[in-house]
Design an enzyme around this catalytic site. Structure first.
Site, PDB file in Angstrom:
ATOM      1  N   TYR A 127     -40.396-122.260 -19.662  1.00  0.00           N
ATOM      2  CA  TYR A 127     -39.635-121.519 -20.670  1.00  0.00           C
ATOM      3  C   TYR A 127     -39.200-122.417 -21.816  1.00  0.00           C
ATOM      4  O   TYR A 127     -39.132-123.638 -21.684  1.00  0.00           O
ATOM      5  CB  TYR A 127     -38.422-120.812 -20.056  1.00  0.00           C
ATOM      6  CG  TYR A 127     -37.274-121.715 -19.656  1.00  0.00           C
ATOM      7  CD1 TYR A 127     -36.188-121.898 -20.505  1.00  0.00           C
ATOM      8  CD2 TYR A 127     -37.260-122.368 -18.428  1.00  0.00           C
ATOM      9  CE1 TYR A 127     -35.119-122.717 -20.138  1.00  0.00           C
ATOM     10  CE2 TYR A 127     -36.210-123.168 -18.047  1.00  0.00           C
ATOM     11  CZ  TYR A 127     -35.139-123.348 -18.912  1.00  0.00           C
ATOM     12  OH  TYR A 127     -34.090-124.151 -18.549  1.00  0.00           O
ATOM     13  N   CYS A 128     -38.939-121.769 -22.976  1.00  0.00           N
ATOM     14  CA  CYS A 128     -38.364-122.431 -24.141  1.00  0.00           C
ATOM     15  C   CYS A 128     -37.287-121.503 -24.683  1.00  0.00           C
ATOM     16  O   CYS A 128     -36.741-120.693 -23.935  1.00  0.00           O
ATOM     17  CB  CYS A 128     -39.446-122.727 -25.194  1.00  0.00           C
ATOM     18  SG  CYS A 128     -40.200-121.247 -25.878  1.00  0.00           S
ATOM     19  N   ARG A 129     -36.986-121.577 -25.954  1.00  0.00           N
ATOM     20  CA  ARG A 129     -35.934-120.727 -26.504  1.00  0.00           C
ATOM     21  C   ARG A 129     -36.396-119.271 -26.615  1.00  0.00           C
ATOM     22  O   ARG A 129     -35.699-118.361 -26.218  1.00  0.00           O
ATOM     23  CB  ARG A 129     -35.494-121.244 -27.879  1.00  0.00           C
ATOM     24  CG  ARG A 129     -34.259-120.542 -28.426  1.00  0.00           C
ATOM     25  CD  ARG A 129     -33.883-121.052 -29.806  1.00  0.00           C
ATOM     26  NE  ARG A 129     -34.906-120.756 -30.796  1.00  0.00           N
ATOM     27  CZ  ARG A 129     -35.044-119.575 -31.418  1.00  0.00           C
ATOM     28  NH1 ARG A 129     -34.219-118.592 -31.159  1.00  0.00           N
ATOM     29  NH2 ARG A 129     -36.006-119.397 -32.299  1.00  0.00           N
TER      30      ARG A 129
ATOM     31  N   PHE B 295     -35.371-118.420 -23.205  1.00  0.00           N
ATOM     32  CA  PHE B 295     -33.984-118.580 -22.755  1.00  0.00           C
ATOM     33  C   PHE B 295     -33.037-117.650 -23.501  1.00  0.00           C
ATOM     34  O   PHE B 295     -32.041-117.207 -22.938  1.00  0.00           O
ATOM     35  CB  PHE B 295     -33.558-120.048 -22.935  1.00  0.00           C
ATOM     36  CG  PHE B 295     -32.232-120.362 -22.304  1.00  0.00           C
ATOM     37  CD1 PHE B 295     -32.123-120.534 -20.931  1.00  0.00           C
ATOM     38  CD2 PHE B 295     -31.092-120.497 -23.071  1.00  0.00           C
ATOM     39  CE1 PHE B 295     -30.895-120.828 -20.344  1.00  0.00           C
ATOM     40  CE2 PHE B 295     -29.862-120.797 -22.488  1.00  0.00           C
ATOM     41  CZ  PHE B 295     -29.776-120.954 -21.123  1.00  0.00           C
TER      42      PHE B 295
ATOM     43  N   GLY C 252     -40.065-118.211 -26.132  1.00  0.00           N
ATOM     44  CA  GLY C 252     -41.315-117.889 -25.461  1.00  0.00           C
ATOM     45  C   GLY C 252     -42.553-118.401 -26.174  1.00  0.00           C
ATOM     46  O   GLY C 252     -43.642-118.403 -25.605  1.00  0.00           O
TER      47      GLY C 252
END
Length: 102
Positions: A65-67, A94, A69
């Site tokens: 995951y990142c901020r 996230f 996607g």
């Protein structure tokens, strides 16, 4: 690589004894919180990111995951090119995460 909704990602993760949660955000973004038990490798580190991925166990299943996607999708594609068979991208990242945070 598979893009999974938060619900699918979370359900699959809970049932997966071979799971590793990978956070590819920056240090500044991590200050907002993390998904518990995740390891962080910042995708913006370029070649260092690839070098860190190479140290990981390719037999594990990676939940990435990142901020939002986007970067985690890129990370999954990079991981696939390096020989990781199981990399799952959290759609929405996230900022849409509704589960537990640390």
């Amino acid at each position: 690589m598979a893009d999974l909704s938060q619900q699918d990602w979370e359900e699959q993760l809970e049932k997966d004894p071979n799971a590793v949660i990978l956070d590819v955000r920056t240090e500044e973004e991590i200050e907002a919180g993390i998904i518990p038990n995740s390891i962080n490798i910042d995708i913006y580190k370029g070649q260092e990111f690839v070098a860190e991925l190479e140290k990981l166990d390719k037999t594990k299943n990676y939940y990435v995951y990142c901020r939002s996607g986007n970067r985690s999708g890129q990370a999954c594609a990079i991981m696939n090119s390096l020989g990781f068979d199981k990399a799952f991208n959290l759609q929405g990242g996230f900022m849409n995460w509704e589960g537990e945070t640390a």
